[in-house]
Design an enzyme around this catalytic site. Structure first.
Site, PDB file in Angstrom:
ATOM      1  N   CYS A  13      25.754 -36.636  28.893  1.00 48.27           N
ATOM      2  CA  CYS A  13      25.821 -37.012  27.479  1.00 48.27           C
ATOM      3  C   CYS A  13      26.833 -36.087  26.807  1.00 48.27           C
ATOM      4  O   CYS A  13      27.687 -35.505  27.484  1.00 48.27           O
ATOM      5  CB  CYS A  13      24.438 -36.978  26.828  1.00 48.27           C
ATOM      6  SG  CYS A  13      23.658 -35.348  26.805  1.00 48.27           S
ATOM      7  N   ASN A  16      24.419 -32.170  26.278  1.00 46.16           N
ATOM      8  CA  ASN A  16      23.517 -31.760  27.380  1.00 46.16           C
ATOM      9  C   ASN A  16      22.290 -31.011  26.858  1.00 46.16           C
ATOM     10  O   ASN A  16      21.744 -30.143  27.522  1.00 46.16           O
ATOM     11  CB  ASN A  16      24.260 -30.934  28.438  1.00 46.16           C
ATOM     12  CG  ASN A  16      23.476 -30.733  29.744  1.00 46.16           C
ATOM     13  OD1 ASN A  16      23.645 -29.727  30.419  1.00 46.16           O
ATOM     14  ND2 ASN A  16      22.635 -31.661  30.110  1.00 46.16           N
ATOM     15  N   CYS A  18      19.988 -33.089  24.613  1.00 46.12           N
ATOM     16  CA  CYS A  18      19.027 -34.118  24.183  1.00 46.12           C
ATOM     17  C   CYS A  18      18.862 -35.202  25.255  1.00 46.12           C
ATOM     18  O   CYS A  18      17.871 -35.228  25.987  1.00 46.12           O
ATOM     19  CB  CYS A  18      19.463 -34.762  22.861  1.00 46.12           C
ATOM     20  SG  CYS A  18      19.575 -33.599  21.486  1.00 46.12           S
ATOM     21  N   ARG A  19      19.827 -36.110  25.361  1.00 46.15           N
ATOM     22  CA  ARG A  19      19.627 -37.301  26.207  1.00 46.15           C
ATOM     23  C   ARG A  19      19.708 -37.015  27.695  1.00 46.15           C
ATOM     24  O   ARG A  19      18.845 -37.452  28.466  1.00 46.15           O
ATOM     25  CB  ARG A  19      20.650 -38.386  25.829  1.00 46.15           C
ATOM     26  CG  ARG A  19      20.439 -38.967  24.459  1.00 46.15           C
ATOM     27  CD  ARG A  19      21.635 -39.747  23.981  1.00 46.15           C
ATOM     28  NE  ARG A  19      22.775 -38.876  23.744  1.00 46.15           N
ATOM     29  CZ  ARG A  19      23.987 -39.289  23.429  1.00 46.15           C
ATOM     30  NH1 ARG A  19      24.229 -40.592  23.341  1.00 46.15           N
ATOM     31  NH2 ARG A  19      24.960 -38.431  23.211  1.00 46.15           N
ATOM     32  N   SER A  20      20.771 -36.302  28.138  1.00 43.69           N
ATOM     33  CA  SER A  20      20.913 -36.157  29.606  1.00 43.69           C
ATOM     34  C   SER A  20      19.845 -35.245  30.227  1.00 43.69           C
ATOM     35  O   SER A  20      19.391 -35.550  31.339  1.00 43.69           O
ATOM     36  CB  SER A  20      22.338 -35.741  30.000  1.00 43.69           C
ATOM     37  OG  SER A  20      22.703 -34.487  29.490  1.00 43.69           O
ATOM     38  N   ASP A 128      22.230 -41.665  20.312  1.00 43.80           N
ATOM     39  CA  ASP A 128      22.180 -40.205  20.173  1.00 43.80           C
ATOM     40  C   ASP A 128      21.112 -39.832  19.134  1.00 43.80           C
ATOM     41  O   ASP A 128      21.248 -40.187  17.961  1.00 43.80           O
ATOM     42  CB  ASP A 128      23.566 -39.726  19.720  1.00 43.80           C
ATOM     43  CG  ASP A 128      23.656 -38.214  19.660  1.00 43.80           C
ATOM     44  OD1 ASP A 128      22.611 -37.545  19.772  1.00 43.80           O
ATOM     45  OD2 ASP A 128      24.781 -37.711  19.498  1.00 43.80           O
TER      46      ASP A 128
HETATM   47  P1  4NP Z   1      23.150 -35.109  23.369  1.00 41.76           P
HETATM   48  O1  4NP Z   1      23.005 -34.930  21.777  1.00 41.76           O
HETATM   49  O2  4NP Z   1      24.586 -35.518  23.606  1.00 41.76           O
HETATM   50  O3  4NP Z   1      22.186 -36.202  23.676  1.00 41.76           O
HETATM   51  O4  4NP Z   1      22.789 -33.763  23.962  1.00 41.76           O
HETATM   52  C1  4NP Z   1      23.852 -34.136  21.002  1.00 41.76           C
HETATM   53  C2  4NP Z   1      23.680 -32.774  20.983  1.00 41.76           C
HETATM   54  C3  4NP Z   1      24.484 -31.982  20.199  1.00 41.76           C
HETATM   55  C4  4NP Z   1      25.480 -32.568  19.424  1.00 41.76           C
HETATM   56  C5  4NP Z   1      25.659 -33.937  19.466  1.00 41.76           C
HETATM   57  C6  4NP Z   1      24.846 -34.730  20.244  1.00 41.76           C
HETATM   58  N1  4NP Z   1      26.289 -31.747  18.599  1.00 41.76           N
HETATM   59  O5  4NP Z   1      27.097 -32.313  17.851  1.00 41.76           O
HETATM   60  O6  4NP Z   1      26.190 -30.514  18.646  1.00 41.76           O
END
Ligand code: 4NP
Length: 160
Positions: A13, A16, A18-20, A128
């Site tokens: 993702c 790294n 939240c989703r992955s 997201d």
């Molecule tokens: P992820 O979510 O891609 O599912 O881990 C996010 C985590 C952090 C950010 C964006 C999406 N960020 O902008 O810091």
């Protein structure tokens, strides 16, 4: 790994956190329940959270399902991942596009979107949840669990 029989899956993702990591946790859990042996990891295309733990809301939804992910640490995708993993599975289109650009020409890793592995949901992203509320993380958990089950079904049928 590509040169052995055992698949190695990398979920990717953006951050790294939240989703992955949730996809990694769901696949480890579902694989263990089925008695399937797999290498599983996750990474982000971005570097903002490298070295940090999963978002507390991701940890909470995993814990609600009996899975502890507080020891996971974020890392960024690297070129060597394209040789180490047989399947690199993106959580959304932006990350899939970035993986296609990063991919060395000689890589045999199969790239896909997670929900491509869920019948009737091909081409859908896992939304997201980072900028939303906790209900987004429940939706993420539901999506990554469906994706993990579909991926295991696909891997099982490709080995028959
Ligand atoms: P992820 O979510 O891609 O599912 O881990 C996010 C985590 C952090 C950010 C964006 C999406 N960020 O902008 O810091």
């Amino acid at each position: 790994m590509p040169d052995t029989d055992s698949p190695a899956i990398l979920f990717v993702c953006l951050g790294n956190i939240c989703r992955s990591p949730l996809a990694e946790a769901a696949l480890c859990f579902e694989a263990q329940a089925r008695g399937v042996s797999l290498a599983v990891d996750s990474a982000g295309t971005g570097d903002w959270h490298v070295g940090g733990p999963p978002d507390p809301r991701a940890q909470a939804i995993a814990r609600m399902h009996g899975i502890e992910i507080g020891h996971y640490r974020a890392r960024q995708v690297e070129r060597s991942d394209f040789a180490r993993f047989s399947h690199i599975v993106a959580l959304d289109h932006d990350n899939l596009g970035n993986l296609r650009r990063l991919r060395p020409v000689a890589s045999r890793a199969q790239l896909s979107l997670l929900l491509d592995h869920v019948p009737g949901r091909a081409g859908e992203p896992v939304a997201d949840p980072y900028f939303g509320g906790p209900e987004g993380f429940a939706a993420t958990w539901s999506d990554v669990t469906a994706g993990a089950r579909g991926l295991l079904d696909a891997l099982a049928s490709s080995r028959r």
